[in-house]
Design an enzyme around this catalytic site. Structure first.
Site, PDB file in Angstrom:
ATOM      1  N   ALA A   1      47.659  43.821  38.156  1.00 47.33           N
ATOM      2  CA  ALA A   1      47.646  43.689  36.702  1.00 47.33           C
ATOM      3  C   ALA A   1      47.871  45.031  36.021  1.00 47.33           C
ATOM      4  O   ALA A   1      47.976  45.107  34.809  1.00 47.33           O
ATOM      5  CB  ALA A   1      46.326  43.086  36.248  1.00 47.33           C
TER       6      ALA A   1
ATOM      7  N   ASN B   1      41.248  43.628  44.570  1.00 38.75           N
ATOM      8  CA  ASN B   1      41.049  44.657  43.555  1.00 38.75           C
ATOM      9  C   ASN B   1      40.753  44.032  42.197  1.00 38.75           C
ATOM     10  O   ASN B   1      39.608  44.018  41.751  1.00 38.75           O
ATOM     11  CB  ASN B   1      42.283  45.574  43.493  1.00 38.75           C
ATOM     12  N   ASP B   2      41.784  43.473  41.552  1.00 36.04           N
ATOM     13  CA  ASP B   2      41.610  42.943  40.200  1.00 36.04           C
ATOM     14  C   ASP B   2      40.473  41.922  40.088  1.00 36.04           C
ATOM     15  O   ASP B   2      39.783  41.866  39.079  1.00 36.04           O
ATOM     16  CB  ASP B   2      42.912  42.293  39.718  1.00 36.04           C
ATOM     17  N   VAL B   3      40.281  41.139  41.141  1.00 37.17           N
ATOM     18  CA  VAL B   3      39.286  40.064  41.068  1.00 37.17           C
ATOM     19  C   VAL B   3      37.852  40.597  41.111  1.00 37.17           C
ATOM     20  O   VAL B   3      36.902  39.830  41.009  1.00 37.17           O
ATOM     21  CB  VAL B   3      39.481  39.021  42.188  1.00 37.17           C
ATOM     22  N   THR B   4      37.699  41.940  41.293  1.00 38.97           N
ATOM     23  CA  THR B   4      36.360  42.515  41.299  1.00 38.97           C
ATOM     24  C   THR B   4      36.141  43.426  40.095  1.00 38.97           C
ATOM     25  O   THR B   4      35.093  44.039  39.967  1.00 38.97           O
ATOM     26  CB  THR B   4      36.148  43.376  42.559  1.00 38.97           C
TER      27      THR B   4
END
Lengths: 465, 100
Positions: free
Chosen positions: A435, A394-397
């Site tokens: 996050a 999720n966050d890494v995209t």
């Protein structure tokens, strides 16, 4: 009985073999040979140590028995452990190195004659300092790794634990450790030594509890580094080259991994250590989520999109590990390949709970390593790919990392999933990632949300093909 | 005046840090997990200290208060050595190239 000089030369050979063991890991082809060098180095170190003591009495038999007991426990764990549990296994192993360092230091303190360090109550000053450092770092590694293990295993909540005055408390403890070491050197009282170790255990706990679950890649790397410095400290005490070399190697290895992980999150090492990520931002951001429209689909829609694609990029994340979806994923990719579709995998540096976590899981599912790419290698390919299949990440995209300077993840390098013609997002719900930031991608025109368990959805897509 | 042997050991230590730095940067990111497990295994070379400590007890009193800690450390380090190298072996065996 072999001479001290010969012994030192053999330890040097061990040290060199350990360097070669790490060198082997520069590519998967040479890695297995590297591991063999490591085993050989360890064997040499142990055998020459036996020869140097020249003590083949009853004690020797006990030593062998204890090695075999420990060895069989270790071997049992190594064969039984599932690959998804690798982070907690490594954390657990770090704690053992730390505790072993503490025990060796205690033993040297109680019986300094055995190591030529002087006599009880009158230990050489330099040795005493080295011993204290080795024991303290070892104790921190032990208790810190135990906390990391409990958090990774889910026995303890992954949420950061913070309390007022935490940093001041840590500072006071740090000062008291230095003072204790000083007085220990002056009066050599064993009570001071025990207190030093006890306080170091406490430091390890206090150091790790404020750090949240998704920062675990940094924590594990950091503890890896500490275990190395502890070994080096003991190496100085015992005047043993093999230990000094190994400690330095492991210490710098862990430090580099911590650096790579921090860079992957665009966070400074100190902000990770001081902990409490995303605590305040979550509340303010969660209000305006509900209104925006979201396109959601089922496995048939996903299969249809992929059937018409010519290239697909898979983006796995921690969610894939939790759902144990790696094997199903590989089967889906096999199906895609049979239909002439080009498939590759994109891995973010901090995907998963430890460095390289996703790579091991994919390797376990028989995904060839030359289909798996790092962020820099593959990021430009998203623009030319038809479908990006995001599974458990999720966050890494999240494109907000590039656009919104207010966001806590601003500046984090991300996978440019948004540039793909269509994005398939396998997720249980619209909840924000670790996050605490809402992901803009969910509401894009070209995004199709697949609300389901990662493994179930992937299996359904195979059936719909 | 002779150089203190400590300085030699310190030199080895500092140079090893540099070796470690360059060697670890050349490790491919896909092998970072095996890197951690293998560094873990080799740092258990601390077992040599444990062996010396354990063998320091005399025959009438094999388990004196100092050697007991040595024996305990042997168990811990042995778990790590066998566990660390074997699990690394197991992982590395999984990394395969594409069948052409």
């Amino acid at each position: 009985m072999i001479s001290t000089n010969l012994l030192a030369l053999f330890y040097l050979v061990s040290g060199v073999l350990f360097i070669l063991a790490l060198r082997g890991l520069s590519s998967p082809e040479t890695s297995r040979q590297g591991n063999f060098f490591g085993i050989l180095g360890m064997l040499i170190a142990v055998v020459v140590t036996f020869l140097s003591t020249g003590n083949f009495s009853t004690s020797f038999i006990y030593v062998i028995v204890f090695i075999l007991i420990g060895g069989s426990i270790g071997a049992f764990i190594a064969f039984k452990i599932p690959m998804t549990a690798m982070p907690e296994l490594v954390a657990g192993f770090h704690s053992l190195v730390g505790l072993a360092a503490v025990f060796v230091a205690i033993s040297a303190f109680l019986n300094p004659e055995a190591f030529n360090l002087g006599t009880t109550g009158n230990i050489k000053l330099a040795s005493l300092i080295e011993m204290s450092i080795g024991a303290a770092v070892g104790a921190v590694t032990f208790s810190g790794s135990i906390i990391a293990f409990l958090k990774l295993r889910g026995i303890m909540s992954g949420a950061p634990i913070t309390f007022p005055g935490q940093h001041i408390l840590n500072l006071i403890i740090l000062i008291s450790l230095v003072a204790l070491t000083y007085f220990l050197c002056v009066i050599q009282a064993s009570n001071l030594f025990w207190t030093l170790i006890a306080i170091s255990f406490l430091v390890g706990i206090l150091l790790i509890i404020p750090i949240g679950g998704a920062d675990m890649p940094v924590v594990i790397s950091m503890l890896n580094s500490y275990s190395g410095w502890a070994a080096a400290g003991i190496g100085f005490t015992l005047e043993n080259t093999a230990l000094i070399i190994t400690g330095a190697l492991v210490g710098s290895s862990g430090a580099i991994l911590s650096y790579i992980m921090c860079k992957g999150m665009n966070r400074s090492f100190f902000s990770v250590i001081l902990g409490g990520f995303g605590g305040t931002d979550q509340i303010s951001k969660s209000n305006n989520i509900e209104q925006k429209p979201v396109k959601s689909g089922n496995s048939d829609d996903a299969a249809f999109l992929m059937k018409n694609a010519s290239s697909v990029i898979i983006v796995p994340g921690y969610g894939m590990a939790v759902a144990q979806a790696q094997h199903a994923l590989r089967e889906m990719v096999d199906t895609l390949k049979k239909n002439g579709i080009k498939v590759s995998y994109a891995i973010h540096p901090v995907a998963g709970r430890m460095p390289g976590h996703m790579n091991v899981l994919l390797a376990e599912a028989n995904v060839p390593y030359d289909e798996v790419f790092e962020l820099e290698e593959i990021n430009n390919d998203f623009a030319n790919c038809d479908v990006a299949y995001v599974i458990g990440a999720n966050d890494v995209t999240n494109p907000v990392a590039k656009t919104d300077p207010q966001s806590p993840i601003y500046g984090m390098p991300i996978l440019d999933v948004e540039k793909a013609k269509s994005v398939l997002f396998v997720k249980r719900s619209l909840s924000p990632g670790y996050a605490g930031v809402d992901n803009d991608l969910f509401y894009r025109e070209n995004t199709l949300m697949l609300f389901a368990d990662a493994k179930k959805m992937t299996e359904d897509i195979i059936k719909s093909f | 005046m002779e150089i203190d042997p400590f300085i030699f050991r310190l030199s080895i230590f500092i140079l090893s840090i540099f070796i470690g730095y360059y060697v670890v940067w050349s490790v491919t990111p896909s092998l970072h997990t095996p890197l951690m497990s293998v560094t873990n295994a080799i740092s258990s070379v601390i077992i040599v200290g444990a062996i010396i400590a354990a063998l320091a007890g005399n025959n009438e009193n094999i388990f004196n208060e100092a050697s007991v800690f040595g024996f305990l450390a042997i168990i811990l380090a042995a778990v790590n050595i066998f566990g660390g190298f074997l699990v690394t072996q197991r992982m590395l065996a999984m990394y395969k190239k594409k069948k052409k």
